[in-house]
Design a protein around this motif. Structure first.
Motif, PDB file in Angstrom:
ATOM      1  N   ILE A  15      35.447  -4.462  90.851  1.00  0.00           N
ATOM      2  CA  ILE A  15      35.266  -6.177  90.690  1.00  0.00           C
ATOM      3  C   ILE A  15      35.561  -7.332  92.363  1.00  0.00           C
ATOM      4  N   SER A  16      35.236  -7.699  92.786  1.00  0.00           N
ATOM      5  CA  SER A  16      35.547  -9.169  93.525  1.00  0.00           C
ATOM      6  C   SER A  16      35.497 -10.323  92.696  1.00  0.00           C
ATOM      7  N   LYS A  17      36.700 -11.308  93.383  1.00  0.00           N
ATOM      8  CA  LYS A  17      36.145 -12.545  93.095  1.00  0.00           C
ATOM      9  C   LYS A  17      36.788 -13.119  94.007  1.00  0.00           C
ATOM     10  N   TRP A  18      36.151 -14.562  94.018  1.00  0.00           N
ATOM     11  CA  TRP A  18      36.357 -15.427  94.941  1.00  0.00           C
ATOM     12  C   TRP A  18      36.331 -17.697  93.992  1.00  0.00           C
ATOM     13  N   TYR A  19      37.831 -17.532  94.999  1.00  0.00           N
ATOM     14  CA  TYR A  19      37.422 -18.994  94.195  1.00  0.00           C
ATOM     15  C   TYR A  19      37.298 -19.828  95.587  1.00  0.00           C
ATOM     16  N   GLY A  20      35.767 -19.990  95.196  1.00  0.00           N
ATOM     17  CA  GLY A  20      35.580 -20.997  96.465  1.00  0.00           C
ATOM     18  C   GLY A  20      35.039 -20.158  97.706  1.00  0.00           C
ATOM     19  N   GLU A  21      35.466 -20.370  98.634  1.00  0.00           N
ATOM     20  CA  GLU A  21      35.196 -19.402  99.472  1.00  0.00           C
ATOM     21  C   GLU A  21      36.648 -18.140 100.106  1.00  0.00           C
ATOM     22  N   PHE A  22      37.368 -18.596  99.169  1.00  0.00           N
ATOM     23  CA  PHE A  22      38.485 -17.773  99.236  1.00  0.00           C
ATOM     24  C   PHE A  22      38.470 -16.511  98.610  1.00  0.00           C
ATOM     25  N   GLN A  23      38.482 -15.156  98.928  1.00  0.00           N
ATOM     26  CA  GLN A  23      38.778 -13.753  98.106  1.00  0.00           C
ATOM     27  C   GLN A  23      39.228 -13.529  97.846  1.00  0.00           C
ATOM     28  N   VAL A  24      39.718 -13.333  96.151  1.00  0.00           N
ATOM     29  CA  VAL A  24      40.962 -13.295  95.219  1.00  0.00           C
ATOM     30  C   VAL A  24      41.007 -11.537  94.912  1.00  0.00           C
ATOM     31  N   LEU A  25      39.823 -10.947  94.946  1.00  0.00           N
ATOM     32  CA  LEU A  25      39.916 -10.001  94.568  1.00  0.00           C
ATOM     33  C   LEU A  25      38.920  -8.954  95.425  1.00  0.00           C
ATOM     34  N   THR A  26      38.957  -7.863  95.963  1.00  0.00           N
ATOM     35  CA  THR A  26      38.400  -7.662  96.592  1.00  0.00           C
ATOM     36  C   THR A  26      37.631  -5.943  96.072  1.00  0.00           C
ATOM     37  N   ASN A  27      36.680  -5.745  95.798  1.00  0.00           N
ATOM     38  CA  ASN A  27      36.744  -4.252  95.263  1.00  0.00           C
ATOM     39  C   ASN A  27      37.857  -3.514  94.108  1.00  0.00           C
ATOM     40  N   CYS A  28      37.879  -4.018  93.508  1.00  0.00           N
ATOM     41  CA  CYS A  28      39.100  -3.368  93.023  1.00  0.00           C
ATOM     42  C   CYS A  28      38.417  -2.007  91.533  1.00  0.00           C
ATOM     43  N   THR A  29      38.971  -0.786  92.175  1.00  0.00           N
ATOM     44  CA  THR A  29      37.876   0.305  90.660  1.00  0.00           C
ATOM     45  C   THR A  29      39.252   0.698  90.082  1.00  0.00           C
ATOM     46  N   THR A  30      39.826   0.567  89.157  1.00  0.00           N
ATOM     47  CA  THR A  30      40.607   1.797  89.003  1.00  0.00           C
ATOM     48  C   THR A  30      40.476   1.995  86.754  1.00  0.00           C
ATOM     49  N   ALA A  31      40.988   3.414  85.928  1.00  0.00           N
ATOM     50  CA  ALA A  31      40.985   3.012  84.598  1.00  0.00           C
ATOM     51  C   ALA A  31      42.025   3.195  83.885  1.00  0.00           C
ATOM     52  N   VAL A  32      42.198   2.626  82.889  1.00  0.00           N
ATOM     53  CA  VAL A  32      42.896   2.841  82.115  1.00  0.00           C
ATOM     54  C   VAL A  32      42.953   3.880  81.368  1.00  0.00           C
ATOM     55  N   ALA A  33      43.266   5.125  80.828  1.00  0.00           N
ATOM     56  CA  ALA A  33      43.081   5.970  79.534  1.00  0.00           C
ATOM     57  C   ALA A  33      43.713   5.694  78.317  1.00  0.00           C
ATOM     58  N   LYS A  34      43.386   6.103  77.485  1.00  0.00           N
ATOM     59  CA  LYS A  34      43.791   5.648  75.769  1.00  0.00           C
ATOM     60  C   LYS A  34      45.253   6.617  75.799  1.00  0.00           C
ATOM     61  N   GLY A  35      46.148   5.200  75.427  1.00  0.00           N
ATOM     62  CA  GLY A  35      47.621   5.851  75.507  1.00  0.00           C
ATOM     63  C   GLY A  35      48.296   5.841  76.973  1.00  0.00           C
ATOM     64  N   GLU A  36      47.752   5.739  78.100  1.00  0.00           N
ATOM     65  CA  GLU A  36      48.402   5.244  79.245  1.00  0.00           C
ATOM     66  C   GLU A  36      49.234   4.277  79.665  1.00  0.00           C
ATOM     67  N   VAL A  37      50.586   4.408  80.358  1.00  0.00           N
ATOM     68  CA  VAL A  37      51.180   3.351  80.136  1.00  0.00           C
ATOM     69  C   VAL A  37      50.595   3.166  82.217  1.00  0.00           C
ATOM     70  N   VAL A  38      50.384   1.988  82.557  1.00  0.00           N
ATOM     71  CA  VAL A  38      49.835   1.836  83.979  1.00  0.00           C
ATOM     72  C   VAL A  38      50.089   0.686  84.780  1.00  0.00           C
ATOM     73  N   VAL A  39      51.730   0.789  85.613  1.00  0.00           N
ATOM     74  CA  VAL A  39      52.289  -0.701  86.075  1.00  0.00           C
ATOM     75  C   VAL A  39      51.536  -1.184  87.875  1.00  0.00           C
ATOM     76  N   VAL A  40      51.494  -2.145  88.103  1.00  0.00           N
ATOM     77  CA  VAL A  40      50.416  -3.253  88.703  1.00  0.00           C
ATOM     78  C   VAL A  40      52.144  -3.685  89.527  1.00  0.00           C
ATOM     79  N   CYS A  41      51.788  -3.655  90.672  1.00  0.00           N
ATOM     80  CA  CYS A  41      52.960  -4.028  91.545  1.00  0.00           C
ATOM     81  C   CYS A  41      52.536  -4.406  93.062  1.00  0.00           C
ATOM     82  N   GLY A  42      53.371  -5.152  93.356  1.00  0.00           N
ATOM     83  CA  GLY A  42      51.905  -5.605  94.947  1.00  0.00           C
ATOM     84  C   GLY A  42      53.038  -7.157  94.847  1.00  0.00           C
ATOM     85  N   PRO A  43      53.317  -7.331  96.430  1.00  0.00           N
ATOM     86  CA  PRO A  43      54.172  -8.611  96.779  1.00  0.00           C
ATOM     87  C   PRO A  43      53.159 -10.413  95.915  1.00  0.00           C
ATOM     88  N   SER A  44      53.515 -11.226  95.988  1.00  0.00           N
ATOM     89  CA  SER A  44      53.374 -12.292  95.133  1.00  0.00           C
ATOM     90  C   SER A  44      51.997 -12.107  95.922  1.00  0.00           C
TER      91      SER A  44
END
Lengths: 230, 240, 286
Positions: free
Chosen positions: C51-80
């Motif tokens: 998935i990719s997402k833009w606010y107007g011209e500004f791209q906020v998400l670029t080609n993100c791919t991942t999956a979460v399986a049943k019962g899995e706990v996935v932590v997403v981290c990163g700078p603000s």
């Protein structure tokens, strides 16, 4: 129906509508706004002064005006002003005052209450530190107000003051109840003389709309610019 | 100054022949209140809808809401009153227009509709401001719970927005009440009109206007008091 | 996958003196997800596909791919500003995205035919600022969506809501309004509110970052318990302690991209990317 809409009645009455009516409306608006802002600012200062008696009177005046319909106030002043004139000049009979001065006094007195509330908010929005700084420099009350507080308050409140002036512009149409010839009065006189109510009232509405819409559009632009600079 | 005060005038019979001048003023007060209340019903409902339209993500809904507000805010109330009363019946198909003109109490119905539509534009602005003042997360939380847009407004946004805008809505209600006096121009016999006729019949200008002034101040105080109670009644425990 | 949910014990009604001494019992024993819909083990619950997402011209998400399986706990981290909150809000379409597809429990998010309110009602979400409805009591907060969205009867909804409220230890506060609770308590109510809908997955958007430090623990306790019970969870957080304890995988995002997507052990052991290393060293200094 619109099929017999008569444009010529509008065209032929244009000089009267604008030359007399609109001139009356615009000058009344401009002068009442100027007077209202001055008187309103004084009222706001009185109300914020904390001087017993003075602030009570200012508050009472503002709240009284704000609880009365403008139409009633217009009637009040229409009958009251000649007596006030007589009192001021010491005359024993009521003094006849022209329609325009009478209307002007009414609108200054009435709108001042509304401008006062705007200016009060404006003065209160200036941080206490500004007053303290001015006083630390040795300024007295009037110097502090005149040089430091009011200029900033006025600037911050300019969009609101202008919006209130647009309201005032619309409100002046109510001098119709005294049969004065403002823009609306002129339109309605032509409408009744020629039996062309539909044309004249629609035209009046369009003119008011065009003026007020443009003015409020400009005020919004100004507001955005003021917001950026601040 | 030589003005002949006569405060007993209120108990003199009015030349209309059905009661005293005091009765005349009170009947005016009644018309003022009834007109204001009826107009407020229209203003509140229609204004809420228009205000909500202006907060929806849809461009069309926004445009409709904005157009309504701009139209009704930028034409003086007096002119709107004349448009409804004199112009609208002429623009309707002949038979309908005639029926409207011959309606009993036409000034009353016209005033109610005119004030309702006019005040709606002001209510709409308040409702919009109230909704926009809510934290963005509230709409998201509602949406995330599976609420439809309508449910999010009904159960989450509007109950909070109305609470926030209660004070400005009170002052819009008071404006609406005062604005009923403009309807004297189309012949509604409300309070200011009655004070004016009392002045014309009796020449006791200042008594008539003083009485009207006092009555207006009293209704204002009643409304403000009622609004204070209402604010307390709907206040949410634990909120600032 | 860890323990399967235990049958819910009967709810004990709040003590009579609750009004006089509002208690905060903290996390209570028992199951948080009793009655939750179960999927076959190993089934993919969330599939995020390019998935990719833009606010107007500004791209906020670029080609993100991942999956979460049943019962899995996935932590997403990163700078603000790295797009992690935006990514998680795309999962239940709170934020629209322009390219790619997300599939939640077999339902496509970006599809005209999808009934979004229905999808969202099965995805629990917990917000940074709690977002309890301030004009409703705690009980009404817990029941309103059950009644209006799931069309449960008032009594069923109430029972389920109070059951969960007891489990997060706040029974004594059922009649209060959100403004009368502390931040940590509000967030526990918010978790209970989401769980009351019997969600198939839970999304957490920085659930502890608006809390005073002393309240972080009580909220994390509830989340740890939930993870142990086998709830599928996607959690945006800076709490690396939580990640170490219960996460199965850690996703590291920066500038709208998924930079790293690794098993917990690998991520904390030896992050491959330099950006993740820098981020970790900054976060773990404290």
């Amino acid at each position: 129906m619109l099929s017999n809409f008569d444009f010529s009645v509008i065209l032929t009455s244009l000089p009267y509508l604008f030359g007399q009516g609109m001139v009356f409306t615009v000058s009344l608006t401009a002068m009442a706004a100027a007077g209202g802002v001055v008187f309103g600012t004084l009222l706001a200062m009185a109300r914020l002064s904390g001087i017993p008696g003075l602030w009570h009177v200012a508050k009472g005046y503002v709240e009284l005006c704000r609880s009365l319909p403008l139409v009633l106030v217009i009637f009040w002043f229409y009958f009251l002003v000649p007596y006030i004139g007589a009192y001021l000049t010491g005359s024993s009979t009521p003094i006849q005052v022209g329609a325009f001065p009478s209307a002007l006094i009414t609108f200054i007195a009435f709108e001042a209450a509304y401008f006062a509330e705007i200016m009060r908010a404006g003065i209160q929005s200036i941080p206490k530190g500004q007053t303290a700084a001015a006083q630390a420099l040795g300024m007295n009350y009037w110097q502090t107000m005149g040089n430091v507080v009011l200029p900033q308050a006025f600037r911050n409140m300019l969009p609101l003051l202008l919006t209130q002036t647009i309201v005032l512009f619309q409100d002046t149409s109510l001098v119709y109840v005294l049969s004065l010839t403002d823009f609306m009065g002129a339109a309605s006189k032509v409408a009744q003389r020629d039996g062309r109510l539909v044309e004249m009232y629609i035209f009046a509405a369009l003119v008011y709309f065009a003026v007020c819409f443009t003015a409020s559009f400009l005020v919004r632009r100004l507001q955005r610019r003021v917001a950026i600079i601040r | 100054m030589n003005y002949n005060w006569n405060w007993g005038i209120f108990f003199d019979a009015s030349p209309e022949g059905n009661g005293t001048y005091a009765d005349m003023l009170l009947s005016g007060l009644m018309w003022t209140i009834v007109t204001a209340l009826c107009a407020w019903v229209i203003a509140f409902c229609l204004g809420s809808v228009i205000g909500v339209l202006r907060t929806l993500p849809s461009k069309t809904a926004n445009a409709i809401g904005t157009a309504y507000v701009e139209l009704f805010r930028n034409i003086p109330l007096l002119v709107q009153m004349f448009l409804w009363y004199f112009v609208l019946p002429e623009l309707l198909p002949q038979r309908l227009g005639d029926a409207v003109k011959q309606m009993p109490d036409a000034p009353f119905y016209t005033a109610v509709v005119c004030l309702g539509f006019f005040t709606a534009s002001r209510v709409a602005e308040q409702v919009r401001a109230g909704i926009q003042a809510l934290p963005r997360g509230q709409r998201m939380a509602g949406t995330a719970m599976g609420f439809t847009v309508a449910q999010t407004y009904r159960y989450v946004l509007l109950p909070n927005a109305y609470r926030i805008i209660l004070p400005p809505l009170t002052s819009e209600f008071l404006n609406n009440l005062k604005n009923t006096s403009v309807a004297l121009t189309i012949g509604l016999l409300e309070l200011t009109a009655r004070a004016r006729s009392m002045q014309e019949f009796s020449f006791q200008v200042f008594e008539a206007f003083t009485a009207a002034t006092i009555l207006y101040v009293i209704i204002n105080l009643c409304v403000v008091t009622a609004a204070t109670f209402l604010e307390k009644a709907v206040a949410i425990p634990g909120q600032r | 996958m860890t323990s399967s949910p235990m049958p819910a014990p009967t709810v004990t009604t709040p003590a009579v003196d609750a009004d006089h001494a509002p208690k905060d019992d903290g996390l209570q024993p028992g199951s948080l997800i009793a009655g939750a819909q179960k999927a076959a083990p190993g089934e993919t619950m969330i599939a995020i596909d390019a998935i990719s997402k833009w606010y107007g011209e500004f791209q906020v998400l670029t080609n993100c791919t991942t999956a979460v399986a049943k019962g899995e706990v996935v932590v997403v981290c990163g700078p603000s500003g790295s797009g992690k909150s935006t990514l998680i809000k795309c999962v239940n379409a709170l934020e629209p995205f322009q390219k790619g597809q997300i599939t939640v429990a077999g339902t496509k998010v970006l599809d005209k035919a999808t009934n979004l309110p229905k999808l969202r009602s099965r995805v629990g979400m917990v917000f940074q600022h709690f977002e309890l409805f301030p004009h409703l009591t705690i009980t009404d907060n817990l029941t309103i969506a059950q009644r209006k969205v799931l069309k449960r009867g008032a009594e069923d909804a109430r029972k389920r809501g109070l059951d969960l409220l007891a489990r997060v230890g706040l029974s004594a506060h059922a009649h209060k309004y959100p403004g009368q609770l502390s931040g940590g308590q509000q967030q526990r109510v918010a978790i209970a509110r989401a769980l009351a809908m019997n969600p198939v997955v839970m999304l957490f958007d920085e659930p502890t970052s608006a809390l005073d430090p002393e309240m972080v623990g009580e909220v994390l306790d509830v989340m740890v318990e939930l993870a142990k019970e086998g709830m599928t969870m996607m959690v945006v957080t800076h709490e690396m302690g939580f990640a170490r304890k219960v996460a199965d995988r850690v996703i590291f995002m920066d500038r709208g991209e998924i930079v790293e997507d690794a098993r917990k052990e690998d991520f904390f052991g030896s992050p491959r990317s330099e950006r993740a290393q820098t981020f970790l060293s900054k976060i773990l200094q404290h």
